[in-house]
Design a protein around this motif. Structure first.
Motif, PDB file in Angstrom:
ATOM      1  N   ASP A 157      30.765 -93.416 -59.124  1.00  0.00           N
ATOM      2  CA  ASP A 157      29.331 -93.337 -59.425  1.00  0.00           C
ATOM      3  C   ASP A 157      29.111 -93.755 -60.875  1.00  0.00           C
ATOM      4  O   ASP A 157      29.628 -93.121 -61.805  1.00  0.00           O
ATOM      5  CB  ASP A 157      28.855 -91.890 -59.207  1.00  0.00           C
ATOM      6  N   ARG A 158      28.363 -94.855 -61.076  1.00  0.00           N
ATOM      7  CA  ARG A 158      28.038 -95.338 -62.420  1.00  0.00           C
ATOM      8  C   ARG A 158      26.529 -95.185 -62.629  1.00  0.00           C
ATOM      9  O   ARG A 158      25.738 -95.726 -61.853  1.00  0.00           O
ATOM     10  CB  ARG A 158      28.435 -96.799 -62.585  1.00  0.00           C
ATOM     11  N   THR A 159      26.147 -94.453 -63.674  1.00  0.00           N
ATOM     12  CA  THR A 159      24.739 -94.145 -63.924  1.00  0.00           C
ATOM     13  C   THR A 159      24.373 -94.494 -65.364  1.00  0.00           C
ATOM     14  O   THR A 159      25.138 -94.244 -66.290  1.00  0.00           O
ATOM     15  CB  THR A 159      24.456 -92.649 -63.681  1.00  0.00           C
ATOM     16  N   LEU A 160      23.175 -95.061 -65.525  1.00  0.00           N
ATOM     17  CA  LEU A 160      22.564 -95.280 -66.836  1.00  0.00           C
ATOM     18  C   LEU A 160      21.211 -94.594 -66.825  1.00  0.00           C
ATOM     19  O   LEU A 160      20.373 -94.879 -65.958  1.00  0.00           O
ATOM     20  CB  LEU A 160      22.399 -96.779 -67.128  1.00  0.00           C
ATOM     21  N   LEU A 161      20.981 -93.698 -67.784  1.00  0.00           N
ATOM     22  CA  LEU A 161      19.766 -92.887 -67.817  1.00  0.00           C
ATOM     23  C   LEU A 161      19.042 -93.090 -69.142  1.00  0.00           C
ATOM     24  O   LEU A 161      19.672 -93.152 -70.202  1.00  0.00           O
ATOM     25  CB  LEU A 161      20.139 -91.416 -67.635  1.00  0.00           C
ATOM     26  N   VAL A 162      17.699 -93.200 -69.082  1.00  0.00           N
ATOM     27  CA  VAL A 162      16.894 -93.347 -70.295  1.00  0.00           C
ATOM     28  C   VAL A 162      17.015 -92.054 -71.107  1.00  0.00           C
ATOM     29  O   VAL A 162      16.509 -91.007 -70.704  1.00  0.00           O
ATOM     30  CB  VAL A 162      15.421 -93.642 -69.963  1.00  0.00           C
ATOM     31  N   ILE A 212      42.639 -96.299 -53.015  1.00  0.00           N
ATOM     32  CA  ILE A 212      42.639 -97.137 -51.813  1.00  0.00           C
ATOM     33  C   ILE A 212      43.259 -98.483 -52.161  1.00  0.00           C
ATOM     34  O   ILE A 212      43.527 -98.785 -53.323  1.00  0.00           O
ATOM     35  CB  ILE A 212      41.208 -97.334 -51.254  1.00  0.00           C
ATOM     36  N   ALA A 213      43.492 -99.302 -51.147  1.00  0.00           N
ATOM     37  CA  ALA A 213      44.106-100.603 -51.383  1.00  0.00           C
ATOM     38  C   ALA A 213      43.073-101.598 -51.888  1.00  0.00           C
ATOM     39  O   ALA A 213      41.920-101.593 -51.424  1.00  0.00           O
ATOM     40  CB  ALA A 213      44.731-101.113 -50.086  1.00  0.00           C
ATOM     41  N   PRO A 214      43.450-102.476 -52.819  1.00  0.00           N
ATOM     42  CA  PRO A 214      42.534-103.548 -53.218  1.00  0.00           C
ATOM     43  C   PRO A 214      42.114-104.362 -51.996  1.00  0.00           C
ATOM     44  O   PRO A 214      42.931-104.663 -51.126  1.00  0.00           O
ATOM     45  CB  PRO A 214      43.373-104.390 -54.189  1.00  0.00           C
ATOM     46  N   GLY A 215      40.832-104.686 -51.930  1.00  0.00           N
ATOM     47  CA  GLY A 215      40.311-105.412 -50.781  1.00  0.00           C
ATOM     48  C   GLY A 215      39.802-104.523 -49.664  1.00  0.00           C
ATOM     49  O   GLY A 215      39.191-105.010 -48.709  1.00  0.00           O
ATOM     50  N   ALA A 216      40.052-103.210 -49.771  1.00  0.00           N
ATOM     51  CA  ALA A 216      39.565-102.282 -48.743  1.00  0.00           C
ATOM     52  C   ALA A 216      38.036-102.262 -48.763  1.00  0.00           C
ATOM     53  O   ALA A 216      37.411-102.478 -49.805  1.00  0.00           O
ATOM     54  CB  ALA A 216      40.109-100.882 -48.991  1.00  0.00           C
ATOM     55  N   PRO A 217      37.388-101.995 -47.614  1.00  0.00           N
ATOM     56  CA  PRO A 217      35.924-102.003 -47.576  1.00  0.00           C
ATOM     57  C   PRO A 217      35.315-100.822 -48.317  1.00  0.00           C
ATOM     58  O   PRO A 217      35.839 -99.708 -48.270  1.00  0.00           O
ATOM     59  CB  PRO A 217      35.613-101.927 -46.073  1.00  0.00           C
ATOM     60  N   VAL A 218      34.219-101.093 -49.007  1.00  0.00           N
ATOM     61  CA  VAL A 218      33.447-100.043 -49.664  1.00  0.00           C
ATOM     62  C   VAL A 218      31.973-100.254 -49.334  1.00  0.00           C
ATOM     63  O   VAL A 218      31.526-101.370 -49.078  1.00  0.00           O
ATOM     64  CB  VAL A 218      33.640-100.031 -51.200  1.00  0.00           C
ATOM     65  N   LEU A 219      31.224 -99.165 -49.339  1.00  0.00           N
ATOM     66  CA  LEU A 219      29.786 -99.193 -49.112  1.00  0.00           C
ATOM     67  C   LEU A 219      29.109 -98.942 -50.454  1.00  0.00           C
ATOM     68  O   LEU A 219      29.359 -97.910 -51.089  1.00  0.00           O
ATOM     69  CB  LEU A 219      29.386 -98.114 -48.104  1.00  0.00           C
ATOM     70  N   VAL A 220      28.275 -99.879 -50.904  1.00  0.00           N
ATOM     71  CA  VAL A 220      27.698 -99.825 -52.239  1.00  0.00           C
ATOM     72  C   VAL A 220      26.210 -99.475 -52.159  1.00  0.00           C
ATOM     73  O   VAL A 220      25.433-100.178 -51.511  1.00  0.00           O
ATOM     74  CB  VAL A 220      27.866-101.165 -52.980  1.00  0.00           C
ATOM     75  N   LEU A 221      25.845 -98.373 -52.801  1.00  0.00           N
ATOM     76  CA  LEU A 221      24.451 -97.945 -52.911  1.00  0.00           C
ATOM     77  C   LEU A 221      23.996 -98.211 -54.336  1.00  0.00           C
ATOM     78  O   LEU A 221      24.511 -97.616 -55.281  1.00  0.00           O
ATOM     79  CB  LEU A 221      24.323 -96.458 -52.577  1.00  0.00           C
ATOM     80  N   ASP A 222      23.035 -99.111 -54.503  1.00  0.00           N
ATOM     81  CA  ASP A 222      22.490 -99.432 -55.819  1.00  0.00           C
ATOM     82  C   ASP A 222      21.027 -99.010 -55.835  1.00  0.00           C
ATOM     83  O   ASP A 222      20.260 -99.417 -54.962  1.00  0.00           O
ATOM     84  CB  ASP A 222      22.616-100.929 -56.098  1.00  0.00           C
ATOM     85  N   GLN A 223      20.641 -98.181 -56.808  1.00  0.00           N
ATOM     86  CA  GLN A 223      19.281 -97.675 -56.789  1.00  0.00           C
ATOM     87  C   GLN A 223      18.694 -97.500 -58.181  1.00  0.00           C
ATOM     88  O   GLN A 223      19.413 -97.300 -59.161  1.00  0.00           O
ATOM     89  CB  GLN A 223      19.208 -96.347 -56.035  1.00  0.00           C
ATOM     90  N   THR A 224      17.376 -97.605 -58.224  1.00  0.00           N
ATOM     91  CA  THR A 224      16.593 -97.244 -59.397  1.00  0.00           C
ATOM     92  C   THR A 224      15.810 -96.000 -59.030  1.00  0.00           C
ATOM     93  O   THR A 224      15.094 -95.985 -58.027  1.00  0.00           O
ATOM     94  CB  THR A 224      15.615 -98.362 -59.796  1.00  0.00           C
ATOM     95  N   LEU A 235      19.405 -95.831 -63.516  1.00  0.00           N
ATOM     96  CA  LEU A 235      20.016 -96.789 -62.607  1.00  0.00           C
ATOM     97  C   LEU A 235      21.326 -96.181 -62.123  1.00  0.00           C
ATOM     98  O   LEU A 235      22.066 -95.582 -62.904  1.00  0.00           O
ATOM     99  CB  LEU A 235      20.305 -98.114 -63.320  1.00  0.00           C
ATOM    100  N   SER A 236      21.608 -96.325 -60.858  1.00  0.00           N
ATOM    101  CA  SER A 236      22.819 -95.736 -60.300  1.00  0.00           C
ATOM    102  C   SER A 236      23.450 -96.701 -59.305  1.00  0.00           C
ATOM    103  O   SER A 236      22.763 -97.237 -58.432  1.00  0.00           O
ATOM    104  CB  SER A 236      22.494 -94.411 -59.606  1.00  0.00           C
ATOM    105  N   THR A 237      24.738 -96.924 -59.459  1.00  0.00           N
ATOM    106  CA  THR A 237      25.509 -97.687 -58.485  1.00  0.00           C
ATOM    107  C   THR A 237      26.653 -96.796 -58.014  1.00  0.00           C
ATOM    108  O   THR A 237      27.486 -96.368 -58.822  1.00  0.00           O
ATOM    109  CB  THR A 237      26.078 -98.979 -59.092  1.00  0.00           C
ATOM    110  N   VAL A 238      26.663 -96.506 -56.720  1.00  0.00           N
ATOM    111  CA  VAL A 238      27.680 -95.633 -56.143  1.00  0.00           C
ATOM    112  C   VAL A 238      28.453 -96.442 -55.105  1.00  0.00           C
ATOM    113  O   VAL A 238      27.872 -96.979 -54.169  1.00  0.00           O
ATOM    114  CB  VAL A 238      27.060 -94.381 -55.483  1.00  0.00           C
ATOM    115  N   GLU A 239      29.773 -96.519 -55.296  1.00  0.00           N
ATOM    116  CA  GLU A 239      30.641 -97.279 -54.394  1.00  0.00           C
ATOM    117  C   GLU A 239      31.489 -96.304 -53.583  1.00  0.00           C
ATOM    118  O   GLU A 239      32.381 -95.638 -54.117  1.00  0.00           O
ATOM    119  CB  GLU A 239      31.517 -98.234 -55.207  1.00  0.00           C
ATOM    120  N   TYR A 240      31.171 -96.186 -52.298  1.00  0.00           N
ATOM    121  CA  TYR A 240      31.824 -95.232 -51.407  1.00  0.00           C
ATOM    122  C   TYR A 240      33.020 -95.877 -50.705  1.00  0.00           C
ATOM    123  O   TYR A 240      32.931 -97.004 -50.202  1.00  0.00           O
ATOM    124  CB  TYR A 240      30.851 -94.745 -50.331  1.00  0.00           C
TER     125      TYR A 240
END
Length: 254
Positions: A157-162, A212-224, A235-240
């Motif tokens: 989870d990567r977040t940038l907050l004002v 996990i192994a490189p190349g494994a599938p991830v589900l990416v949620l990008d939101q404002t 801003l938040s980017t979460v890679e599941y």
């Protein structure tokens, strides 16, 4: 880490449970105390907010929780009602309302946690500033965490907050704390998010963080995420990890 030099006021003590959870408990108690039967209408949202001394955002989180429990239901344009018992609704792994990772974990009776990779202050790039509606160079809080469920690595989870909206959060301990709950403590309530969801493959850095192994599938949620005043908050980017998290929800007509 540096912080805003203006004096701060200690946040109100809200107790062990989040405000919305205690509001849900009070609504449940009121239904039982008044002996409201199936189909009985609850007071209007404005009245409930006044009685409980909470915002409408907090109230709707409480009511959504009671909907999940099958206690109340809503009717578009008519209000909220005591629900008629039905067969249990299908379980959903993805919230249909704006909900933090911590709240989702608790709803599913799992233990949330975080490994904090970065928690510091940075300046907004041109792209970040454009998305957040602030000048380039504005101070932001950067928070990067590996999110855990029952000690299993689930997401990065990567977040940038004002930072000016909640300057004291640069001193919070996010190994256990929920970012959304900390924001609410300081009077900043996330209300809605504009999000995209897509599938990608894990690069070496992400694979290392998630085990996990490189190349494994991830589900990416990008939101404002926006405040009640419809100001961009973070801003938040979460890679599941694709094999540890599922997207399942329920759709229905009005």
């Amino acid at each position: 880490m540096t912080a805003d030099s203006s004096p701060s006021t200690a946040p109100p003590v809200l107790g062990a449970d989040p405000l919305w959870s205690r509001a849900a408990d009070r609504i449940r108690e009121e239904i039982a105390r008044r002996g409201l039967s199936e189909g009985s209408k609850l007071p209007a949202e404005r009245e409930l907010c006044t009685r409980l001394d909470i915002s409408r955002v907090t109230l709707r989180r409480a009511l959504a929780h009671l909907v999940d429990q099958g206690l109340v239901t809503s009717s578009h344009g008519r209000g909220w009602f005591v629900a008629t018992p039905t067969a249990p609704a299908p379980a959903r792994d993805w919230p249909k309302d704006l909900e933090s990772f911590t709240a989702t974990a608790r709803r599913k009776h799992m233990r949330p946690g975080s490994l904090v990779l970065r928690h510091d202050q940075v300046t907004a790039s041109l792209d970040d500033a454009d998305r957040l509606g602030v000048p380039a160079g504005t101070s932001l809080m950067r928070l990067e965490r590996v999110r855990l469920l029952n000690d299993v690595r689930i997401a990065l989870d990567r977040t940038l907050l004002v930072l000016e909206l909640a300057p004291d959060l640069v001193r919070a301990d996010f190994r256990e704390a929920s970012l959304f709950e900390e924001l609410v403590r300081w009077g900043v309530e996330p209300e809605r998010a504009e999000a995209t969801i897509e599938a990608r493959s894990a690069d070496e850095e992400l694979a290392g963080h998630l085990g996990i192994a490189p190349g494994a599938p991830v589900l990416v949620l990008d939101q404002t995420v926006y405040t009640r005043e419809q100001r961009p908050l973070l801003l938040s980017t979460v890679e599941y990890s694709g094999d540890r998290y599922r997207l399942r929800t329920t759709f229905q007509t009005d």
